[in-house]
Design a protein around this motif. Structure first.
Motif, PDB file in Angstrom:
ATOM      1  N   VAL A 155       0.836  -1.200   0.000  1.00  0.00           N
ATOM      2  CA  VAL A 155       0.000   0.000   0.000  1.00  0.00           C
ATOM      3  C   VAL A 155       0.871   1.250   0.000  1.00  0.00           C
ATOM      4  O   VAL A 155       0.691   2.151  -0.836  1.00  0.00           O
ATOM      5  CB  VAL A 155      -0.965  -0.005   1.201  1.00  0.00           C
ATOM      6  N   ILE A 156       1.822   1.335   0.931  1.00  0.00           N
ATOM      7  CA  ILE A 156       2.665   2.531   0.975  1.00  0.00           C
ATOM      8  C   ILE A 156       3.566   2.574  -0.253  1.00  0.00           C
ATOM      9  O   ILE A 156       3.891   3.648  -0.769  1.00  0.00           O
ATOM     10  CB  ILE A 156       3.500   2.573   2.280  1.00  0.00           C
ATOM     11  N   GLY A 157       3.944   1.393  -0.761  1.00  0.00           N
ATOM     12  CA  GLY A 157       4.765   1.347  -1.964  1.00  0.00           C
ATOM     13  C   GLY A 157       4.064   1.941  -3.161  1.00  0.00           C
ATOM     14  O   GLY A 157       4.671   2.670  -3.957  1.00  0.00           O
ATOM     15  N   GLU A 158       2.776   1.656  -3.309  1.00  0.00           N
ATOM     16  CA  GLU A 158       2.027   2.223  -4.435  1.00  0.00           C
ATOM     17  C   GLU A 158       1.816   3.717  -4.261  1.00  0.00           C
ATOM     18  O   GLU A 158       1.864   4.475  -5.235  1.00  0.00           O
ATOM     19  CB  GLU A 158       0.695   1.487  -4.584  1.00  0.00           C
ATOM     20  N   LEU A 159       1.604   4.164  -3.020  1.00  0.00           N
ATOM     21  CA  LEU A 159       1.464   5.601  -2.786  1.00  0.00           C
ATOM     22  C   LEU A 159       2.739   6.347  -3.167  1.00  0.00           C
ATOM     23  O   LEU A 159       2.688   7.447  -3.736  1.00  0.00           O
ATOM     24  CB  LEU A 159       1.147   5.861  -1.311  1.00  0.00           C
ATOM     25  N   LEU A 160       3.880   5.734  -2.854  1.00  0.00           N
ATOM     26  CA  LEU A 160       5.161   6.387  -3.110  1.00  0.00           C
ATOM     27  C   LEU A 160       5.723   6.070  -4.487  1.00  0.00           C
ATOM     28  O   LEU A 160       6.730   6.656  -4.890  1.00  0.00           O
ATOM     29  CB  LEU A 160       6.173   5.965  -2.044  1.00  0.00           C
ATOM     30  N   GLY A 161       5.105   5.132  -5.203  1.00  0.00           N
ATOM     31  CA  GLY A 161       5.607   4.751  -6.508  1.00  0.00           C
ATOM     32  C   GLY A 161       6.885   3.933  -6.429  1.00  0.00           C
ATOM     33  O   GLY A 161       7.754   4.036  -7.298  1.00  0.00           O
ATOM     34  N   LEU A 162       7.008   3.088  -5.383  1.00  0.00           N
ATOM     35  CA  LEU A 162       8.221   2.283  -5.220  1.00  0.00           C
ATOM     36  C   LEU A 162       8.246   1.163  -6.248  1.00  0.00           C
ATOM     37  O   LEU A 162       7.282   0.400  -6.365  1.00  0.00           O
ATOM     38  CB  LEU A 162       8.266   1.657  -3.816  1.00  0.00           C
TER      39      LEU A 162
END
Length: 414
Positions: A155-162
């Protein structure tokens, strides 16, 4: 500060609740000794901690308000070095904090968080398929590894574009940041690894910007000649978002599942409609705070605690450090009654400080709650016969007095 008999904090976090009880037994606020002999005040009384967290005379900026830091007495080899050395909203004070927080807070509004629910549900469903495959034929499954970890990092990866290829390395270095008994070589190695990954991410997003928070932060740095966000602030803000958006939710899910399986009567309350999944989430945050203790805050001036409802003869002197003892406060009997140690989803009063309070209240708290409210009913709905694969007392805690969770969570799907 009288440090004749401080509570010496166990850097391995082997007994979070036992240590919290010892801190509470010493009074609402008591001297403690952090790793490498660093002194601090641990605040465990809920009402006093809430007031201190909201008090403008309490800072998180060591460069302005912690003499031990400005005197050069804090080594990069200290296990808590990253927690105080970073330059982001976590360690900022006053207008600097407002500036840095404003750059990320818009990504975590109630509207934007609610819009993430369908994607969180998709990720949850896919992970549960993977859990089912891993636990086929009665094989035990490490639920922390297979479910609690990957959900928040995706989830945080998609928000940050990781990019996916950075995920495993980021998880490893986040674990290292929370490893509070690490030796000097590991501490400095973790810091170097983390910044290497962040440098790679920023270079990638500068070359190919996307519709993500990392690209937005880079724009705040590059398009305004650094007036809004410095290069180190950019890297440290990303470090904070990845760490805080990952580890706390991992522990929330881990602790909630463990608590329900260790106390089947509480799960029965939920299934019978006597309690909700929101009750489960809030009671877990209270009784099993994902962050047990959070370093550090500093007195901007002398703080007589009598004026804050604290002990009449206690003063936290200017420049002294303060440790927010969230696990201890969550089970404060003065606030939650004599049964404060009990995990009870029907408890009428579940308020807590697990996400902080005041200007430093975690902006990602709504997202963490949403992830848990989606993930937990989906997990128990998919596997109604879920059970621990080891006795409740047989689980090993993570090696940290900050992060409060388990090294693994072995279950059978039933």
């Amino acid at each position: 500060m009288d440090f004749t008999h401080p509570v010496v904090i166990d850097p391995t976090g082997r007994d979070i609740h036992g240590e919290a009880a010892r801190i509470r037994a010493r009074g609402p606020v008591t001297p403690v000794e952090l790793p490498h002999g660093v002194p601090a005040w641990a605040v465990s009384d809920t009402a006093l901690l809430r007031r201190l967290l909201a008090d403008p005379r309490v800072s998180k900026d060591p460069r302005r308000h912690w003499p031990r830091w400005t005197a050069g007495e804090v080594s990069p080899e200290w296990p808590l070095y990253t927690w105080v050395a970073v330059r982001n909203m976590f360690t900022a004070y006053g207008d600097e904090h407002k500036r840095l927080r404003s750059l990320v807070s818009t990504a975590f509004t109630a509207r934007r968080t609610a819009a993430l629910r369908p994607r969180i549900e998709e990720i949850t469903a896919a992970l549960l398929d993977r859990v089912a495959e891993a636990g086929a034929a009665g094989r035990p499954v490490d639920l922390r590894q297979e479910f609690c970890y990957p959900l928040p990092i995706r989830v945080i990866g998609e928000l940050l574009g990781l990019p996916e290829n950075l995920g495993a390395e980021l998880r490893a270095v986040v674990d290292g940041v929370f490893h509070t008994s690490a030796d000097p070589a590991e501490v400095t190695g973790t810091t170097a690894r983390f910044y290497a990954v962040l440098d790679e991410l920023v270079a990638l997003k500068r070359a190919v910007p996307g519709d993500d928070l990392t690209s937005a932060l880079i724009a705040a740095r590059d398009e305004e000649s650094g007036t809004r966000l410095g290069e180190q602030e950019l890297l440290d803000t990303l470090l904070l978002l990845i760490s805080a958006g990952h580890e706390t939710t991992v522990n929330l899910l881990d602790n909630a599942v463990h608590a329900l399986l260790a106390h089947p009567g509480q799960l029965a309350h939920v299934r019978a409609g006597r309690a909700t999944w929101e009750d489960v989430v809030e009671e877990t945050l209270r009784a099993e705070a994902p962050v047990a203790s959070l370093p550090l805050r500093y007195a901007v001036e002398d703080l007589p605690l009598s004026g804050l409802g604290g002990p009449p003869d206690t003063v936290i002197r200017k420049g002294e450090a303060i440790l927010a003892a969230y696990a201890a406060a969550g089970r404060d009997p003065a606030h939650h009654g004599p049964d404060a140690d009990d995990f009870d989803v029907t408890r009428p009063r579940k308020d807590h400080l697990a996400f902080g309070h005041g200007v430093h209240h975690c902006p990602g708290a709504p997202l963490g709650r949403l992830e848990a409210r989606v993930a937990l009913p989906a997990l128990f709905g998919r596997f109604p016969g879920l059970e621990l694969a080891v006795p409740p007392g047989g689980l090993e805690p993570v090696d940290s007095f900050i992060s409060h969770g388990h090294r693994s969570l072995p279950v059978r799907l039933g």
